[in-house]
Design a protein around this motif. Structure first.
Motif, mmCIF file in Angstrom:
data_model
loop_
_atom_site.group_PDB
_atom_site.id
_atom_site.type_symbol
_atom_site.label_atom_id
_atom_site.label_comp_id
_atom_site.label_asym_id
_atom_site.label_seq_id
_atom_site.Cartn_x
_atom_site.Cartn_y
_atom_site.Cartn_z
ATOM 1 N N ILE A 162 5.159 30.456 3.147
ATOM 2 C CA ILE A 162 6.523 30.386 2.629
ATOM 3 C C ILE A 162 7.555 30.380 3.745
ATOM 4 O O ILE A 162 8.737 30.613 3.491
ATOM 5 C CB ILE A 162 6.800 31.557 1.667
ATOM 6 N N SER A 163 7.116 30.098 4.973
ATOM 7 C CA SER A 163 8.101 29.980 6.052
ATOM 8 C C SER A 163 9.073 28.842 5.772
ATOM 9 O O SER A 163 10.239 28.894 6.159
ATOM 10 C CB SER A 163 7.394 29.758 7.386
ATOM 11 N N VAL A 164 8.561 27.803 5.093
ATOM 12 C CA VAL A 164 9.394 26.692 4.627
ATOM 13 C C VAL A 164 9.024 26.426 3.176
ATOM 14 O O VAL A 164 7.850 26.239 2.858
ATOM 15 C CB VAL A 164 9.200 25.420 5.470
ATOM 16 N N MET A 165 10.023 26.405 2.298
ATOM 17 C CA MET A 165 9.793 26.115 0.883
ATOM 18 C C MET A 165 10.579 24.864 0.500
ATOM 19 O O MET A 165 11.719 24.680 0.930
ATOM 20 C CB MET A 165 10.230 27.303 0.022
ATOM 21 N N HIS A 166 9.948 24.025 -0.292
ATOM 22 C CA HIS A 166 10.556 22.760 -0.710
ATOM 23 C C HIS A 166 10.763 22.780 -2.220
ATOM 24 O O HIS A 166 9.910 23.263 -2.975
ATOM 25 C CB HIS A 166 9.666 21.582 -0.323
ATOM 26 N N GLY A 167 11.887 22.239 -2.652
ATOM 27 C CA GLY A 167 12.190 22.169 -4.072
ATOM 28 C C GLY A 167 12.736 20.820 -4.466
ATOM 29 O O GLY A 167 13.297 20.089 -3.640
ATOM 30 N N ALA B 194 11.340 22.766 -9.571
ATOM 31 C CA ALA B 194 10.218 23.575 -9.099
ATOM 32 C C ALA B 194 10.316 23.755 -7.597
ATOM 33 O O ALA B 194 10.872 22.911 -6.889
ATOM 34 C CB ALA B 194 8.890 22.921 -9.475
ATOM 35 N N ILE B 195 9.768 24.844 -7.087
ATOM 36 C CA ILE B 195 9.777 25.179 -5.666
ATOM 37 C C ILE B 195 8.344 25.468 -5.240
ATOM 38 O O ILE B 195 7.626 26.222 -5.913
ATOM 39 C CB ILE B 195 10.682 26.386 -5.380
ATOM 40 N N ILE C 8 5.443 28.267 -6.216
ATOM 41 C CA ILE C 8 5.704 29.697 -6.059
ATOM 42 C C ILE C 8 6.841 30.188 -6.929
ATOM 43 O O ILE C 8 7.149 31.378 -6.907
ATOM 44 C CB ILE C 8 6.004 30.038 -4.589
ATOM 45 N N ALA C 9 7.499 29.300 -7.658
ATOM 46 C CA ALA C 9 8.597 29.732 -8.520
ATOM 47 C C ALA C 9 8.388 29.151 -9.906
ATOM 48 O O ALA C 9 7.972 27.999 -10.041
ATOM 49 C CB ALA C 9 9.946 29.291 -7.963
ATOM 50 N N LEU D 70 20.185 24.782 -9.072
ATOM 51 C CA LEU D 70 19.569 25.447 -7.933
ATOM 52 C C LEU D 70 19.907 26.929 -7.904
ATOM 53 O O LEU D 70 19.055 27.771 -7.600
ATOM 54 C CB LEU D 70 20.016 24.767 -6.632
ATOM 55 N N ARG D 71 21.138 27.279 -8.231
ATOM 56 C CA ARG D 71 21.523 28.686 -8.194
ATOM 57 C C ARG D 71 20.785 29.487 -9.264
ATOM 58 O O ARG D 71 20.499 30.679 -9.061
ATOM 59 C CB ARG D 71 23.044 28.794 -8.368
ATOM 60 N N GLU D 72 20.472 28.856 -10.389
ATOM 61 C CA GLU D 72 19.667 29.532 -11.403
ATOM 62 C C GLU D 72 18.209 29.638 -10.954
ATOM 63 O O GLU D 72 17.540 30.643 -11.222
ATOM 64 C CB GLU D 72 19.765 28.780 -12.725
ATOM 65 N N ALA D 73 17.718 28.601 -10.268
ATOM 66 C CA ALA D 73 16.342 28.637 -9.782
ATOM 67 C C ALA D 73 16.143 29.716 -8.725
ATOM 68 O O ALA D 73 15.059 30.306 -8.612
ATOM 69 C CB ALA D 73 15.952 27.271 -9.218
ATOM 70 N N LEU D 74 17.181 29.989 -7.936
ATOM 71 C CA LEU D 74 17.073 31.025 -6.910
ATOM 72 C C LEU D 74 16.847 32.400 -7.533
ATOM 73 O O LEU D 74 16.143 33.238 -6.967
ATOM 74 C CB LEU D 74 18.331 31.037 -6.046
ATOM 75 N N GLU D 75 17.440 32.637 -8.702
ATOM 76 C CA GLU D 75 17.229 33.919 -9.382
ATOM 77 C C GLU D 75 15.776 34.069 -9.804
ATOM 78 O O GLU D 75 15.181 35.151 -9.649
ATOM 79 C CB GLU D 75 18.158 34.024 -10.590
#
Length: 302
Positions: free
Chosen positions: A123-128, A157-158, A166-167, A182-187
């Protein structure tokens, strides 16, 4: 060796071995079911007990997810009398029972936890990214996407660098703009990280130019992560004034072999190519199961 030569044959064998981890399971053995699925399933306290073991019922659900057939066309094995060993409506009721009580989400969260415990997450780099599914028969929670020219719904998805989701998926009608999602996905990403014991601080979160806005970058910074979002020029002919945004094109290129590959693996499950469910929660539960199987590919090799 006589046809290709020794060096070429060794290279072909190494390529075959390297692609084993890309095989996505479509069914689970009893041992795999007992380890990854059974601890997260609930059973009702009322009504008759299932005629079949839960392992077999769950594999019937996976078979429908993979083949994309209708519930009444689900190929059910015969018993000793020549009759179907279980009616398809019983399988559907079990699936809906698990979906409404959060068992499907718990199974997905468990797959993330087992990946972390096995040191298979990077998870050093995550792509969405987001993807849109057409809904030909209608249903709830859908909208017309002007970009895709179709009516349906979209998900965000992330995944990590190893193509592990992972999300949990974030769903929205097809006419919703992806940038605010995106702001909802971060939660949801933060909730999943807390449940799995993941530390996201200092990691990089990479998205394409659709998500380029000050609010998204600020939301990522506030959670201790670094955004890597391609600048969206929005038709500008001159260079934008001010400090240049953080962006590494090398990291951005990884999305084509990470999140885009995950969406390609998702298309293996025919039930997800088109949305036939009128109830959006049922469709999203199938998507969650598909992402769970993608995560479990490391433990379910042929």
């Amino acid at each position: 060796k006589e046809i290709y030569g020794g060096d070429v044959e060794i290279e072909i064998v190494e390529m075959a071995k390297s692609k084993r981890w890309q095989w996505i399971p479509t069914s689970l053995s009893y041992a795999q079911f007992e380890q990854f699925i059974l601890p997260h399933l609930l059973m009702g306290s009322r009504g008759p007990a299932p005629k079949l073991p839960l392992h077999k019922i769950f594999n019937y659900i996976l078979r429908l997810l993979y083949t994309g057939c209708q519930w009444q066309e689900l190929p059910i094995e015969k018993d000793q009398t020549g009759s179907p060993e279980i009616h398809y409506t019983r399988i559907y009721r079990m699936f809906r029972y698990w979906q409404t009580r959060g068992c499907i989400d718990a199974i997905f969260a468990g797959s993330v936890s087992i990946l972390d415990q096995s040191d298979l997450l990077d998870i050093s780099v995550m792509h969405g990214d987001g993807t849109t599914t057409a809904a030909k028969k209608g249903g709830d929670h859908i909208g017309f996407s002007g970009h895709k020219k179709m009516k349906g719904d979209k998900v965000v998805a992330i995944c990590d660098r190893n193509c592990n989701v992972i999300a949990p998926i974030l769903s929205a009608p097809g006419n919703r703009n992806e940038s605010p999602l995106l702001r909802e996905a971060l939660e949801q990403l933060a909730s999943m990280a807390k449940a799995a014991g993941l530390d996201l601080r200092g990691n990089i979160l990479s998205f394409d130019g659709v998500y380029d806005c000050p609010a998204n970058r600020k939301a990522i910074f506030n959670r201790g992560m670094t955004p890597n979002i391609n600048e969206n020029r929005r038709g500008r002919t001159t260079t934008k004034r001010g400090r240049k945004q953080l962006f590494d094109p090398t990291i951005f290129e990884e999305r084509f072999r990470t999140i885009e590959r995950v969406f390609a693996w998702e298309d293996k499950f025919k039930r997800l190519l088109l949305r036939f469910e009128f109830i959006s929660e049922v469709h999203y539960a199938f998507k969650t199961l598909a992402y769970t199987l993608i995560n479990l590919r490391h433990f379910c090799q042929r």
